[in-house]
Write a protein that holds these residues in place. Structure first.
Motif, mmCIF file in Angstrom:
data_model
loop_
_atom_site.group_PDB
_atom_site.id
_atom_site.type_symbol
_atom_site.label_atom_id
_atom_site.label_comp_id
_atom_site.label_asym_id
_atom_site.label_seq_id
_atom_site.Cartn_x
_atom_site.Cartn_y
_atom_site.Cartn_z
ATOM 1 N N ASP A 32 -10.901 -18.627 19.307
ATOM 2 C CA ASP A 32 -10.315 -17.281 19.297
ATOM 3 C C ASP A 32 -10.200 -16.755 20.713
ATOM 4 O O ASP A 32 -11.045 -17.030 21.564
ATOM 5 C CB ASP A 32 -11.180 -16.325 18.479
ATOM 6 N N GLN A 98 -7.399 -13.590 16.581
ATOM 7 C CA GLN A 98 -7.495 -14.786 15.765
ATOM 8 C C GLN A 98 -6.093 -15.172 15.288
ATOM 9 O O GLN A 98 -5.427 -14.379 14.631
ATOM 10 C CB GLN A 98 -8.420 -14.565 14.571
ATOM 11 N N GLU A 99 -5.695 -16.369 15.626
ATOM 12 C CA GLU A 99 -4.388 -16.858 15.206
ATOM 13 C C GLU A 99 -4.549 -17.603 13.875
ATOM 14 O O GLU A 99 -5.351 -18.520 13.778
ATOM 15 C CB GLU A 99 -3.789 -17.764 16.273
ATOM 16 N N TYR A 100 -3.769 -17.195 12.882
ATOM 17 C CA TYR A 100 -3.880 -17.837 11.574
ATOM 18 C C TYR A 100 -2.646 -18.644 11.246
ATOM 19 O O TYR A 100 -2.614 -19.361 10.239
ATOM 20 C CB TYR A 100 -4.183 -16.811 10.477
ATOM 21 N N PHE A 105 -1.104 -13.566 14.300
ATOM 22 C CA PHE A 105 -2.494 -13.369 14.687
ATOM 23 C C PHE A 105 -2.980 -12.032 14.161
ATOM 24 O O PHE A 105 -2.196 -11.155 13.778
ATOM 25 C CB PHE A 105 -2.650 -13.430 16.208
ATOM 26 N N TYR A 106 -4.307 -11.900 14.200
ATOM 27 C CA TYR A 106 -4.930 -10.623 13.835
ATOM 28 C C TYR A 106 -5.840 -10.197 14.978
ATOM 29 O O TYR A 106 -6.594 -11.007 15.516
ATOM 30 C CB TYR A 106 -5.733 -10.764 12.543
#
Length: 119
Positions: A32, A98-100, A105-106
């Motif tokens: 992250d 955080q890349e999902y 991302f978030y």
């Protein structure tokens, strides 16, 4: 969920130093991004310094004066700010990104800590 708590803000004179610390808890992985943003009155929130993987990025306005460091094992990130200028005055926010998915991302944010630099 991720929780971030900042500390270390305050009032200093131009040319002095401050050190900001951020402690993260929850689901933070070493991949992250983690770093600092700031927002001055009437302006948008802007990136100051971030660590993503083995890459460190700084805004042009703080290069050579600020140093970011991250302890992945402890989920902490610090920002050493030297030779502070009046224009560094802002609320500083710790961030975890955080890349999902690709380009998705978030962002998690701390509550912010005030840094005020007087002339």
């Amino acid at each position: 969920q991720v929780q971030l708590v900042e500390s270390g803000g305050g009032l200093v004179r131009a040319g002095e130093s401050l050190r900001l610390s951020c402690s993260g808890s929850g689901s933070i992985s070493s991949g992250d991004g983690m770093g600092w943003y700031r927002q001055s009155t009437g302006d948008q929130r802007r990136m100051v310094a971030i660590v993503r993987g083995d890459t460190t990025e700084y805004s042009e306005s703080v290069k050579g004066r600020f140093t970011i460091s991250r302890d992945k094992a402890k989920n902490t990130v610090t920002l050493q700010m030297n030779n502070l200028k009046v224009e560094d005055t802002a609320v500083y926010y710790c961030n975890v990104r955080q890349e999902y998915a690709i380009r998705s991302f978030y962002d998690y944010w701390g509550q912010g800590t005030q840094v005020t630099v007087s002339s």
